[in-house]
Design an enzyme around this catalytic site. Structure first.
Site, PDB file in Angstrom:
ATOM      1  N   GLU A  63       2.678  -9.263   0.991  1.00  0.00           N
ATOM      2  CA  GLU A  63       3.518  -8.276   0.315  1.00  0.00           C
ATOM      3  C   GLU A  63       4.189  -7.418   1.372  1.00  0.00           C
ATOM      4  OE1 GLU A  63       1.997  -7.180  -4.009  1.00  0.00           O
ATOM      5  OE2 GLU A  63       0.603  -6.507  -2.495  1.00  0.00           O
TER       6      GLU A  63
ATOM      7  N   HIS B 171       5.426   5.348  -8.779  1.00  0.00           N
ATOM      8  CA  HIS B 171       4.416   4.290  -8.796  1.00  0.00           C
ATOM      9  C   HIS B 171       3.042   4.756  -8.312  1.00  0.00           C
ATOM     10  CE1 HIS B 171       2.918   0.240  -8.784  1.00  0.00           C
ATOM     11  NE2 HIS B 171       2.752   0.203  -7.475  1.00  0.00           N
TER      12      HIS B 171
ATOM     13  N   HIS C 191       8.171   2.716  -6.674  1.00  0.00           N
ATOM     14  CA  HIS C 191       8.225   1.264  -6.505  1.00  0.00           C
ATOM     15  C   HIS C 191       9.667   0.826  -6.628  1.00  0.00           C
ATOM     16  CE1 HIS C 191       7.442  -2.969  -6.703  1.00  0.00           C
ATOM     17  NE2 HIS C 191       6.161  -2.742  -6.467  1.00  0.00           N
TER      18      HIS C 191
ATOM     19  N   ASP D 113      -4.628  14.970 -14.522  1.00  0.00           N
ATOM     20  CA  ASP D 113      -5.684  15.917 -14.953  1.00  0.00           C
ATOM     21  C   ASP D 113      -6.656  16.248 -13.824  1.00  0.00           C
ATOM     22  OD1 ASP D 113      -4.493  15.287 -17.341  1.00  0.00           O
ATOM     23  OD2 ASP D 113      -6.284  14.439 -18.289  1.00  0.00           O
TER      24      ASP D 113
ATOM     25  N   GLN E 274      -0.873  -5.823 -10.347  1.00  0.00           N
ATOM     26  CA  GLN E 274      -0.360  -7.182 -10.456  1.00  0.00           C
ATOM     27  C   GLN E 274      -0.550  -7.966  -9.171  1.00  0.00           C
ATOM     28  OE1 GLN E 274       3.774  -6.508 -11.207  1.00  0.00           O
ATOM     29  NE2 GLN E 274       3.518  -6.366 -13.417  1.00  0.00           N
ATOM     30  N   GLY E 275      -0.131  -7.329  -8.067  1.00  0.00           N
ATOM     31  CA  GLY E 275      -0.015  -8.056  -6.802  1.00  0.00           C
ATOM     32  C   GLY E 275      -1.360  -8.516  -6.286  1.00  0.00           C
TER      33      GLY E 275
ATOM     34  N   ARG F  75       1.898   4.488   1.047  1.00  0.00           N
ATOM     35  CA  ARG F  75       0.814   3.508   0.897  1.00  0.00           C
ATOM     36  C   ARG F  75       1.319   2.099   1.169  1.00  0.00           C
ATOM     37  NH1 ARG F  75      -1.006   0.341  -4.055  1.00  0.00           N
ATOM     38  NH2 ARG F  75       1.113   0.754  -4.676  1.00  0.00           N
TER      39      ARG F  75
ATOM     40  N   ARG G 264       7.807  -0.266   1.142  1.00  0.00           N
ATOM     41  CA  ARG G 264       8.398   0.176  -0.134  1.00  0.00           C
ATOM     42  C   ARG G 264       9.395   1.314  -0.012  1.00  0.00           C
ATOM     43  NH1 ARG G 264       3.200  -0.444  -4.020  1.00  0.00           N
ATOM     44  NH2 ARG G 264       3.339  -2.684  -3.825  1.00  0.00           N
TER      45      ARG G 264
HETATM   46  C1  LIG Z   1       1.783  -1.439 -12.692  1.00  0.00           C
HETATM   47  C2  LIG Z   1       0.914  -1.185 -11.495  1.00  0.00           C
HETATM   48  C3  LIG Z   1       0.714  -2.190 -10.565  1.00  0.00           C
HETATM   49  C4  LIG Z   1      -0.094  -1.965  -9.456  1.00  0.00           C
HETATM   50  N1  LIG Z   1      -0.353  -3.002  -8.594  1.00  0.00           N
HETATM   51  C5  LIG Z   1      -1.242  -2.807  -7.577  1.00  0.00           C
HETATM   52  C6  LIG Z   1      -1.655  -3.891  -6.758  1.00  0.00           C
HETATM   53  O1  LIG Z   1      -1.237  -5.020  -6.934  1.00  0.00           O
HETATM   54  N2  LIG Z   1      -2.542  -3.633  -5.769  1.00  0.00           N
HETATM   55  C7  LIG Z   1      -3.043  -2.383  -5.511  1.00  0.00           C
HETATM   56  O2  LIG Z   1      -3.851  -2.205  -4.595  1.00  0.00           O
HETATM   57  N3  LIG Z   1      -2.667  -1.347  -6.303  1.00  0.00           N
HETATM   58  C8  LIG Z   1      -1.805  -1.535  -7.320  1.00  0.00           C
HETATM   59  N4  LIG Z   1      -1.451  -0.477  -8.126  1.00  0.00           N
HETATM   60  C9  LIG Z   1      -2.095   0.819  -7.889  1.00  0.00           C
HETATM   61  C10 LIG Z   1      -3.529   0.735  -8.355  1.00  0.00           C
HETATM   62  O3  LIG Z   1      -3.592  -0.037  -9.527  1.00  0.00           O
HETATM   63  C11 LIG Z   1      -4.090   2.121  -8.609  1.00  0.00           C
HETATM   64  O4  LIG Z   1      -3.828   2.970  -7.538  1.00  0.00           O
HETATM   65  C12 LIG Z   1      -5.596   2.016  -8.797  1.00  0.00           C
HETATM   66  O5  LIG Z   1      -5.898   1.077  -9.796  1.00  0.00           O
HETATM   67  C13 LIG Z   1      -6.148   3.368  -9.159  1.00  0.00           C
HETATM   68  O6  LIG Z   1      -7.483   3.199  -9.522  1.00  0.00           O
HETATM   69  P1  LIG Z   1      -8.324   4.444  -9.937  1.00  0.00           P
HETATM   70  O7  LIG Z   1      -9.679   3.949 -10.279  1.00  0.00           O
HETATM   71  O8  LIG Z   1      -8.197   5.500  -8.931  1.00  0.00           O
HETATM   72  O9  LIG Z   1      -7.564   5.010 -11.249  1.00  0.00           O
HETATM   73  P2  LIG Z   1      -7.198   4.319 -12.640  1.00  0.00           P
HETATM   74  O10 LIG Z   1      -7.402   2.875 -12.648  1.00  0.00           O
HETATM   75  O11 LIG Z   1      -5.854   4.831 -13.012  1.00  0.00           O
HETATM   76  O12 LIG Z   1      -8.257   4.963 -13.619  1.00  0.00           O
HETATM   77  C14 LIG Z   1      -8.243   6.345 -13.900  1.00  0.00           C
HETATM   78  C15 LIG Z   1      -9.227   6.596 -15.008  1.00  0.00           C
HETATM   79  O13 LIG Z   1      -9.384   7.994 -15.200  1.00  0.00           O
HETATM   80  C16 LIG Z   1      -9.353   8.270 -16.599  1.00  0.00           C
HETATM   81  N5  LIG Z   1      -8.942   9.667 -16.769  1.00  0.00           N
HETATM   82  C17 LIG Z   1      -7.785  10.257 -16.394  1.00  0.00           C
HETATM   83  N6  LIG Z   1      -7.819  11.564 -16.725  1.00  0.00           N
HETATM   84  C18 LIG Z   1      -9.008  11.800 -17.325  1.00  0.00           C
HETATM   85  C19 LIG Z   1      -9.623  12.944 -17.894  1.00  0.00           C
HETATM   86  N7  LIG Z   1      -9.015  14.136 -17.930  1.00  0.00           N
HETATM   87  N8  LIG Z   1     -10.849  12.817 -18.426  1.00  0.00           N
HETATM   88  C20 LIG Z   1     -11.507  11.626 -18.440  1.00  0.00           C
HETATM   89  N9  LIG Z   1     -10.970  10.497 -17.897  1.00  0.00           N
HETATM   90  C21 LIG Z   1      -9.735  10.597 -17.348  1.00  0.00           C
HETATM   91  C22 LIG Z   1      -8.374   7.260 -17.132  1.00  0.00           C
HETATM   92  O14 LIG Z   1      -8.473   7.101 -18.520  1.00  0.00           O
HETATM   93  C23 LIG Z   1      -8.811   6.034 -16.342  1.00  0.00           C
HETATM   94  O15 LIG Z   1      -9.953   5.447 -16.924  1.00  0.00           O
HETATM   95  C24 LIG Z   1      -0.667  -0.691  -9.247  1.00  0.00           C
HETATM   96  C25 LIG Z   1      -0.457   0.330 -10.176  1.00  0.00           C
HETATM   97  C26 LIG Z   1       0.324   0.085 -11.294  1.00  0.00           C
HETATM   98  C27 LIG Z   1       0.512   1.183 -12.286  1.00  0.00           C
END
Ligand SMILES: Cc1cc2nc3c(=O)[nH]c(=O)nc-3n(C[C@H](O)[C@H](O)[C@H](O)COP(=O)(O)OP(=O)(O)OC[C@H]3O[C@@H](n4cnc5c(N)ncnc54)[C@H](O)[C@@H]3O)c2cc1C
Length: 562
Positions: A129, A367, A257, A236, A62-63, A402, A306
């Protein structure tokens, strides 16, 4: 030689096989960025994702995304704020890379088509933030940054797919759950086993072979009863990496959070987040008597890091015998709230709260996982052939806590670095996989809610030897509930149990309070013993597996791949 645990979960033998140069697991900001970058350097990328491309924490962000884009700001200041939030255990080299490469990567998102919110001067508008000393958070769609970045990346990936229709450079497998890694004789990771809910040739469990694998599976939120993470965040990636023998670091640093909408006792699964940016714009916390309890707690008051805010809320809830406090945003006014936070306002209204006229009940919820698969600064894990980026990884950027909006940036910066490293070091040939005839027992899917309840009870915001012992005891009891029937639910439940056991072991070992790790029985930091990382692996134990942990002072790194 250290005895090995079985490197795989009980699963049917692969009934089909595919291959690629590199497999990327996960389609959040980290996985999508890695896939796009790798596509520029290798012929065939396989992108595997558990449900649909857009699912994951990224689309819930969101942020915004932090970067020193304002000429008055600097990478040095961003570095300093990140190190303070990390409470003395960040790897400074990794943070320097994050803050210095970050602005160019965020501009790269704009090139890709991400529409950040802009001010009247046409420049990207930046907000503040918690823990940031300057306005440096770029946002989009008001409070829908992640959704917009995700949309732009997916659109770009789609464009890449269209462009390479005849010679599909990036093959996307949706509804494909990666179960385990395939490994060669020397433990080098050379593919994955995966379960596809599909039809035809690629239905059920199969094997995907590659010259390298990039893990980008996101967080572990579902390990707790209440989390901001979506349902796919079942840890996973961390669990599969542990089974394969990879080193995991800093998993005790779980960020809660502070302001998650409190929906009543017993609310479980993904809960609505009220972004820190609301406090950045002037909203503040009050207790049930209307007292602003953050005053005097920290110089940044409601915008303290946080962990400080979450701890202050938990302490206030205990003092006032309440299960929540309140966020007051009413003075910001209808027009401002609706324009700046359209998604949050709409979601609150759906749930019966109007931020324009109501105090919003909030309590901390899980979070973010600051720890994960230990990597070096180009994303290499301790296992040759396995890279990790995004929330599943531990680059050392976040330390004990973080800094807000640094996680999207981390995924972006380090996925890019993996692309560059693989362009230089990808082996010419795929290595054959060796089959491990032993398989790890599966836990029954019904343990999932009990794992989460036990973790929330004893390994949440506040921990102690006694509370962690209680949780550990419960996790041991749950080991009796096994099943012979492989299924997605049983694989996820087993992964959650593995990750929970690791968090509890690490939180029990770290006898101090630091960052997001708050030990009631060790109320302060202990720099003499603990100003570094806690790294560990899965080892054979009395009841199948145990966790072996080792303290690593800062600057020494996890064993890197050859
Ligand atoms: C509500 C919310 C608000 C947030 N706001 C912020 C913000 O404002 N700014 C910021 O910097 N961060 C924020 N964060 C944190 C940030 O969004 C995440 O840390 C970041 O998006 C993680 O990205 P990622 O690509 O590592 O994982 P994700 O975006 O979580 O993607 C993980 C992927 O892996 C896939 N996956 C998982 N397990 C398996 C499996 N076994 N096999 C195949 N695929 C799998 C999932 O389906 C997904 O596609 C927020 C998080 C949340 C939940």
């Amino acid at each position: 030689m250290t005895p090995r645990i079985p490197a795989r979960l009980t699963a049917p033998e692969p009934g089909w096989a595919i291959s690629a140069d590199v497999i990327v697991i996960g389609s959040g900001i980290a996985g999508l960025t890695a896939a796009l970058r790798l596509r520029q350097r290798v012929d065939r990328v396989l992108l595997v994702t558990k449900t649909v491309l857009s699912e994951g924490s990224t689309q819930w962000a969101q942020g915004g995304i932090a970067a020193a884009l304002d000429p008055a700001d600097s990478a040095e200041e961003h570095l300093a704020d990140t190190l303070v939030a990390g409470a003395g255990v960040c790897d400074e080299e990794a943070v320097r890379i994050l803050v210095s490469e970050g602005p160019a990567r965020v501009r790269g998102l704009v090139t890709l088509g991400t529409q950040f919110d802009r001010g009247p001067d046409g420049e990207i508008s930046l907000t503040r933030e918690g823990g940031h000393g300057r306005d440096r958070i770029a946002h989009a769609g008001g409070d829908a940054t992640g959704k917009e970045i995700s949309r732009a990346l997916i659109a770009s990936l789609g464009a890449a797919l269209v462009a390479v229709k005849e010679d599909p450079g990036i093959e996307v497998l949706e509804h494909a759950l990666v179960v385990d890694f395939l490994q060669g004789k020397d433990s080098r990771v050379c593919g994955v086993t995966l379960h596809v809910i599909g039809e035809g040739q690629m239905d059920g469990v199969g094997a995907a072979h590659a010259r390298a694998v990039v893990l980008a599976t996101g967080g572990i939120g579902q390990v707790y009863s209440a989390t901001t993470n979506p349902s796919v965040a079942t840890g996973d990636g961390v669990a599969a990496a542990l089974r394969a023998g990879a080193v995991i670091a800093d998993l005790e640093f779980v960020q809660f959070h502070p302001t998650v909408l409190w929906l009543g006792e017993g609310a479980s699964g993904q809960q609505p987040l009220l972004s820190e940016a609301m406090r950045g714009e002037g909203a503040f916390l009050v207790d049930r008597d209307g007292v602003r309890f953050m005053t005097g707690v920290h110089p940044l008051v409601d915008l303290a890091p946080r962990d400080i805010v979450a701890k202050a809320i938990v302490a206030r809830m205990a003092q006032t015998d309440a299960d929540h406090v309140y966020l007051d945003a009413r003075h910001l006014g209808k027009e401002f709230l609706e324009n700046r936070f359209p998604s949050i306002v709409a979601r609150c209204r759906e749930l019966g709260f109007d931020p324009v006229s109501d105090l919003l009940p909030v309590a901390p919820a899980q979070h973010y996982a600051s720890g994960g698969v230990r990597t070096d600064v180009v994303g290499r894990s301790s296992l040759a052939g396995l890279y990790a980026c995004g929330e599943v990884s531990c680059t050392g950027v976040h330390g004990a806590n973080r800094l807000a909006s640094n996680s999207l940036l981390e995924g972006l910066v380090f996925a890019e670095r993996i692309g560059a490293d693989l362009a230089r070091s990808l082996p010419a040939q795929r290595r054959p996989a060796v089959t491990d005839s032993r398989a790890m027992l599966l836990y029954d899917a019904t343990i999932r809610e009990h794992v989460a309840a036990a973790m929330t009870d004893g390994a949440g915001v506040l921990r102690s030897r006694e509370s962690l012992g209680r949780t550990q005891g419960r996790l041991l009891e749950l080991r009796l509930l096994t099943t012979d029937e492989p299924s997605t639910a049983a694989w996820e439940a087993t992964n959650l149990h593995t990750v929970a056991s690791f968090v509890v072991a690490a939180a029990g070992d770290r006898e101090e309070t630091r960052g997001s790790h708050w030990r009631e029985d060790f109320p302060g930091p202990d720099d003499a013993r603990w100003a570094g990382h806690l790294v560990g692996t899965l080892v054979p134990g009395e009841l199948g597996t145990g966790v072996a942990l080792e303290y690593q002072p800062l600057k020494t790194r996890a064993k890197e791949s050859a």
